[in-house]
Design an enzyme around this catalytic site. Structure first.
Site, PDB file in Angstrom:
ATOM      1  N   GLY A 235      32.246  35.730  30.535  1.00 63.52           N
ATOM      2  CA  GLY A 235      31.720  35.963  29.193  1.00 63.52           C
ATOM      3  C   GLY A 235      31.134  37.365  29.078  1.00 63.52           C
ATOM      4  O   GLY A 235      31.811  38.285  28.656  1.00 63.52           O
TER       5      GLY A 235
ATOM      6  N   SER B 141      37.591  36.908  34.980  1.00 63.25           N
ATOM      7  CA  SER B 141      37.048  37.755  33.929  1.00 63.25           C
ATOM      8  C   SER B 141      35.664  38.288  34.317  1.00 63.25           C
ATOM      9  O   SER B 141      35.516  38.904  35.365  1.00 63.25           O
ATOM     10  CB  SER B 141      37.027  37.009  32.606  1.00 63.25           C
ATOM     11  OG  SER B 141      36.894  37.918  31.538  1.00 63.25           O
ATOM     12  N   TYR B 142      34.614  38.042  33.490  1.00 62.99           N
ATOM     13  CA  TYR B 142      33.295  38.572  33.844  1.00 62.99           C
ATOM     14  C   TYR B 142      32.743  37.924  35.113  1.00 62.99           C
ATOM     15  O   TYR B 142      31.829  38.470  35.740  1.00 62.99           O
ATOM     16  CB  TYR B 142      32.295  38.406  32.689  1.00 62.99           C
ATOM     17  CG  TYR B 142      31.067  39.264  32.891  1.00 62.99           C
ATOM     18  CD1 TYR B 142      31.085  40.613  32.541  1.00 62.99           C
ATOM     19  CD2 TYR B 142      29.920  38.751  33.468  1.00 62.99           C
ATOM     20  CE1 TYR B 142      29.977  41.419  32.760  1.00 62.99           C
ATOM     21  CE2 TYR B 142      28.804  39.544  33.689  1.00 62.99           C
ATOM     22  CZ  TYR B 142      28.838  40.880  33.332  1.00 62.99           C
ATOM     23  OH  TYR B 142      27.743  41.685  33.563  1.00 62.99           O
TER      24      TYR B 142
ATOM     25  N   ASP C  59      47.911  40.336  30.319  1.00 64.12           N
ATOM     26  CA  ASP C  59      46.535  40.390  29.807  1.00 64.12           C
ATOM     27  C   ASP C  59      46.190  41.830  29.459  1.00 64.12           C
ATOM     28  O   ASP C  59      46.339  42.728  30.284  1.00 64.12           O
ATOM     29  CB  ASP C  59      45.574  39.862  30.881  1.00 64.12           C
ATOM     30  CG  ASP C  59      44.108  40.024  30.487  1.00 64.12           C
ATOM     31  OD1 ASP C  59      43.816  39.990  29.278  1.00 64.12           O
ATOM     32  OD2 ASP C  59      43.266  40.185  31.392  1.00 64.12           O
TER      33      ASP C  59
ATOM     34  N   HIS D 118      45.393  36.282  30.490  1.00 67.34           N
ATOM     35  CA  HIS D 118      44.067  36.461  31.099  1.00 67.34           C
ATOM     36  C   HIS D 118      43.658  35.272  31.975  1.00 67.34           C
ATOM     37  O   HIS D 118      43.183  35.458  33.083  1.00 67.34           O
ATOM     38  CB  HIS D 118      43.046  36.668  29.979  1.00 67.34           C
ATOM     39  CG  HIS D 118      41.691  37.055  30.436  1.00 67.34           C
ATOM     40  ND1 HIS D 118      41.419  38.262  31.044  1.00 67.34           N
ATOM     41  CD2 HIS D 118      40.503  36.402  30.373  1.00 67.34           C
ATOM     42  CE1 HIS D 118      40.138  38.340  31.323  1.00 67.34           C
ATOM     43  NE2 HIS D 118      39.553  37.224  30.934  1.00 67.34           N
TER      44      HIS D 118
END
Length: 491
Positions: free
Chosen positions: A104, A202-203, A412, A464
């Site tokens: 996030g 991701s994060y 992505d 992603h």
């Protein structure tokens, strides 16, 4: 004779006193096992039975157990993190434990990882989020899988202290996740000595190395030892400067932006600067990149966007009002087994806000409902601290001998394969096995290269959230990771 009787009485009294003292010490020792660090009260191992999920609406019939509920990470402030744990489908006692984190910052590992990507129960896109379907490629075929909603404010996780929400950042998230693990092991003591891995995307490219470093550093205390063997990272945010350069170059090389926009960015943007947007030409050119990505799905360049009325209000598309939004967003665009469904986030929201679902997962009593969302945009926008790069942590973990695998879905645009290649190149690691394809079911699944201390791989045609696009391939890749074997390089 009298002296002998007195001596025997004294000896008997001493034995009784020793027995009472030992009993008190035993009780005290057991009591103190419920505490970890800073006087934070932990729940005892007897609680895991109350966390057993037995009546989840729409759940397919399975032979393994799964648990959900809360773990206290700070008793004083009332910080509680929500988890969902699935035992391995077969022989859980012989298989490792894997913690999965989404990013996030502010997005749910339960909403994404557990029920859109790699868990055994996926939100059913044929029923508007009112049911579940079985995932034939769930990662709990190979490991015991633990999903954590972190930090507080994400999903069902919460704090009773308002000021906690104003201090959320990388460090607090890592420390709370670390406390969560030790607390969780008290609920599930048989897992404390298991081989342990951390995975995420991701994060979580920052969350995972930061947590791994914390475990590595504190493992010097034998009483806190966790048998961490490695980390697995998908399309991870790694180093801000390289991530931005990769995003821009990928957009240009995939015909999302013009030559002129790309040239302006190359000329005017210094992504190594603490504030690259102070250059007006750079600021406007990057806004142009985000404007073009707003027209499509940045997380999956070649698939449809969701046209449902709520789809664009829940943060699915790239926000263009701030560079901060672009830099740290990790909202994934998933697909289901039978085909791509860009509206699945809406179905997940509908499912997790059902009273009977929340009650079954021990997230509420079924009456006082929690307002569950897949991503918390306030956390995302107010994030207090973010390390500009975790490359120094990579170096530290490589030196420690941990297994580190990084993979990229190559369609992505958010954290594209170029960003990851640029970031990893700063490590300047010697190549031990040169670039080559890896195969799944007799087809090229992607390419990979092995370095001294790290493996990097791509997934051909994946966005992603790779497991949403390539579920079978992802499971095969995950299995190779756990076994410490190279991805299959022959048909």
């Amino acid at each position: 004779m009298d002296n002998l009787v007195l001596k025997l009485k004294s000896l008997y009294t001493l034995v009784i006193l020793l027995f009472v003292l030992c009993f008190k010490l035993s009780v005290s020792s057991r009591s103190h096992r419920h505490y970890y660090g800073g006087g934070r009260k932990l729940r005892s191992s007897s609680d895991n039975g109350s966390d057993l999920v037995t009546n989840l609406p729409g759940q397919p019939q399975v032979d393994f157990k799964h648990y959900a509920g809360y773990v206290t990470v700070n008793e004083t402030n009332g910080r509680e993190l929500f988890y969902w744990f699935y035992e391995a489908m077969t022989k859980p006692e012989e298989k490792p434990l894997v913690l999965w984190l989404n990013g996030g910052p502010g997005c749910s590992s339960v909403g994404y990882g557990a029920t859109q990507e790699i868990g055994p129960f996926l939100v059913d896109n044929n029923n508007d989020g009112q049911g579940l379907k079985f995932n034939n490629f769930s990662w709990n075929k190979e490991a015991n899988m633990l999903f954590l909603e972190s930090p507080v404010g994400v999903g069902f996780s919460y704090s009773n202290t308002t000021s906690d929400y104003e201090q959320l950042g990388d460090d607090l998230t890592a420390n709370d996740a670390y406390n969560f693990l030790h607390n969780w092991f008290l609920k599930f003591p048989s897992y404390r000595t298991k081989t342990f891995y951390i995975a995420g995307e991701s994060y979580a490219g920052k969350y995972v190395p930061e947590l791994a470093e914390l475990i590595h550093d504190r493992n010097k205390d034998p009483s806190l030892y966790i048998d961490l063997k490695g980390i697995l990272l998908g399309n991870p945010e790694t180093s801000d400067a390289e991530d931005w350069m990769g995003l821009v170059d990928y957009a240009w090389s995939h015909a999302v932006i013009s030559d002129e926009t790309h040239k302006t960015i190359k000329k005017s943007c210094d992504f190594n600067s603490s504030d690259p947007w102070k250059n007006e030409d750079c600021d406007q050119a990057v806004d142009e990149v985000l404007k073009q990505y707003h027209e499509i799905d940045i997380y999956s360049l070649y698939t449809s966007v969701c046209f449902a009325s709520t789809a664009r209000s829940n943060g699915q598309t790239m926000q263009t009002s701030t560079k901060r939004s672009s830099k740290s967003s990790s909202k994934m665009m998933p697909r289901m087994m039978g085909g791509y469904d860009p509206c699945l986030d809406d179905y997940a929201k509908a499912f997790y806000n059902r009273p009977d679902v929340q009650k079954a997962l021990h997230a509420s009593d079924g009456h006082n409902l929690k307002n569950w969302s897949i991503c918390n945009n306030k956390i995302f926008n107010d994030w207090a601290d973010s390390k500009p790069s975790v490359i120094p942590i990579y170096k530290k973990l490589i030196s420690a001998g941990l297994r580190i695998w990084v993979y990229s879905g190559d369609t992505d645009g958010r954290v594209p394969v170029l960003s990851t290649r640029y970031s990893l190149s700063t490590l300047a690691l010697p190549v031990t096995k040169p670039w080559r394809p890896w195969y799944h079911e007799n087809e090229v699944s992607g390419w990979y290269e092995e370095y001294q201390g790290l493996t990097f791989a791509t997934f051909r045609g994946a966005g992603h959230a790779v497991p949403c696009f390539k579920p079978s391939n992802s499971l095969a890749f995950f299995t190779s990771f756990l076994h410490g074997e190279s991805p299959p390089s022959t048909k």
